[in-house]
Motif scaffolding. Structure first.
Motif, PDB file in Angstrom:
ATOM      1  N   GLY A 129       0.847  -1.072  -0.089  1.00  0.00           N
ATOM      2  CA  GLY A 129      -0.023   0.266  -0.226  1.00  0.00           C
ATOM      3  C   GLY A 129       0.822   1.101   0.121  1.00  0.00           C
ATOM      4  N   ILE A 130       0.022   2.403  -0.418  1.00  0.00           N
ATOM      5  CA  ILE A 130       0.873   3.497   0.412  1.00  0.00           C
ATOM      6  C   ILE A 130      -0.524   4.925   1.252  1.00  0.00           C
ATOM      7  CG2 ILE A 130      -0.850   4.310  -1.773  1.00  0.00           C
ATOM      8  CD1 ILE A 130       2.003   5.664  -2.924  1.00  0.00           C
ATOM      9  N   CYS A 131       0.237   5.670   1.608  1.00  0.00           N
ATOM     10  CA  CYS A 131      -0.322   6.331   2.833  1.00  0.00           C
ATOM     11  C   CYS A 131      -0.017   7.570   2.161  1.00  0.00           C
ATOM     12  CB  CYS A 131      -0.074   6.528   3.716  1.00  0.00           C
ATOM     13  SG  CYS A 131      -0.501   7.537   5.462  1.00  0.00           S
ATOM     14  N   VAL A 132      -0.728   8.972   1.792  1.00  0.00           N
ATOM     15  CA  VAL A 132      -0.870  10.076   1.096  1.00  0.00           C
ATOM     16  C   VAL A 132      -1.383  10.966   2.277  1.00  0.00           C
ATOM     17  CG1 VAL A 132      -1.032  11.270  -1.330  1.00  0.00           C
ATOM     18  CG2 VAL A 132      -1.234   9.059  -1.853  1.00  0.00           C
ATOM     19  N   THR A 133      -0.604  11.300   2.043  1.00  0.00           N
ATOM     20  CA  THR A 133      -0.978  12.358   3.339  1.00  0.00           C
ATOM     21  C   THR A 133      -0.574  14.412   2.848  1.00  0.00           C
ATOM     22  OG1 THR A 133       1.623  12.749   4.141  1.00  0.00           O
ATOM     23  CG2 THR A 133      -0.232  11.288   5.146  1.00  0.00           C
ATOM     24  N   TYR A 134      -1.344  15.081   2.831  1.00  0.00           N
ATOM     25  CA  TYR A 134      -1.272  16.430   2.254  1.00  0.00           C
ATOM     26  C   TYR A 134      -2.285  18.075   2.891  1.00  0.00           C
ATOM     27  CZ  TYR A 134      -5.015  15.521  -0.471  1.00  0.00           C
ATOM     28  OH  TYR A 134      -6.376  14.935  -0.869  1.00  0.00           O
ATOM     29  N   ARG A 135      -2.167  18.718   3.075  1.00  0.00           N
ATOM     30  CA  ARG A 135      -2.952  20.064   3.279  1.00  0.00           C
ATOM     31  C   ARG A 135      -3.967  20.432   2.034  1.00  0.00           C
ATOM     32  NH1 ARG A 135      -2.998  20.780   8.398  1.00  0.00           N
ATOM     33  NH2 ARG A 135      -4.031  22.749   8.155  1.00  0.00           N
ATOM     34  N   TYR A 136      -5.301  20.429   2.108  1.00  0.00           N
ATOM     35  CA  TYR A 136      -5.301  21.616   1.022  1.00  0.00           C
ATOM     36  C   TYR A 136      -6.825  22.244   1.761  1.00  0.00           C
ATOM     37  CZ  TYR A 136      -8.269  21.746  -3.076  1.00  0.00           C
ATOM     38  OH  TYR A 136      -9.357  22.765  -3.546  1.00  0.00           O
ATOM     39  N   ASP A 137      -7.059  23.829   1.157  1.00  0.00           N
ATOM     40  CA  ASP A 137      -7.974  24.749   1.897  1.00  0.00           C
ATOM     41  C   ASP A 137      -8.348  25.133   0.956  1.00  0.00           C
ATOM     42  OD1 ASP A 137      -5.662  25.987   1.224  1.00  0.00           O
ATOM     43  OD2 ASP A 137      -5.709  26.916   3.333  1.00  0.00           O
ATOM     44  N   GLY A 138      -8.406  24.477  -1.099  1.00  0.00           N
ATOM     45  CA  GLY A 138      -8.943  25.299  -1.868  1.00  0.00           C
ATOM     46  C   GLY A 138     -10.657  25.359  -2.293  1.00  0.00           C
ATOM     47  N   ASP A 139     -11.092  24.635  -2.814  1.00  0.00           N
ATOM     48  CA  ASP A 139     -12.268  24.605  -3.355  1.00  0.00           C
ATOM     49  C   ASP A 139     -13.106  23.445  -2.967  1.00  0.00           C
ATOM     50  OD1 ASP A 139     -14.394  24.284  -4.509  1.00  0.00           O
ATOM     51  OD2 ASP A 139     -14.179  25.163  -6.498  1.00  0.00           O
ATOM     52  N   GLU A 140     -13.778  22.955  -1.917  1.00  0.00           N
ATOM     53  CA  GLU A 140     -13.789  21.772  -1.599  1.00  0.00           C
ATOM     54  C   GLU A 140     -14.644  21.249  -2.463  1.00  0.00           C
ATOM     55  OE1 GLU A 140     -13.777  19.437   1.119  1.00  0.00           O
ATOM     56  OE2 GLU A 140     -11.834  21.652   1.331  1.00  0.00           O
ATOM     57  N   SER A 141     -15.322  21.841  -3.034  1.00  0.00           N
ATOM     58  CA  SER A 141     -16.664  20.844  -4.462  1.00  0.00           C
ATOM     59  C   SER A 141     -15.036  20.763  -5.654  1.00  0.00           C
ATOM     60  CB  SER A 141     -17.499  21.748  -5.111  1.00  0.00           C
ATOM     61  OG  SER A 141     -16.779  22.926  -5.583  1.00  0.00           O
TER      62      SER A 141
END
Length: 100
Positions: free
Chosen positions: A5-17
């Motif tokens: 497997g793979i675990c992908v992490t990040y931060r996102y605070d843009g357009d939720e749609s």
């Protein structure tokens, strides 16, 4: 059993749609792909802070993930995810060692 497997992490605070549509399109395509049926799973999690995101992909063999990565829908998803996550994107490949 999905031992890789793979675990992908990040931060996102843009357009939720936009984020939700991108995720839904990939999950639907992977879920409908007969080459992955019973061999691949993918979960997406949103942190309680609203910006932290975690994706966990699991598969049974290197051949399964190679089949996934060769598809146009995966290539489009990977590019979109990189655009949304920017420099915060981190990936950690793993192998299952214990489970319940």
């Amino acid at each position: 059993m999905h031992n890789h497997g793979i675990c992908v992490t990040y931060r996102y605070d843009g357009d939720e749609s936009l984020w939700a549509e991108t995720i839904a399109r990939f999950v639907a395509a992977a879920g409908a792909d007969p080459a992955l049926k019973g061999k691949f799973s993918y979960t997406v999690h949103k942190g309680k802070d609203g910006a932290s995101r975690v994706h966990v992909g699991r598969w049974d063999s290197p051949e399964t993930v190679a089949a996934l990565q060769s598809t146009d829908y995966f290539k489009a998803f990977a590019a979109a995810l990189k655009d949304m996550a920017g420099a915060t994107l981190q990936t950690t490949p793993f192998s299952l060692t214990h489970s319940t």
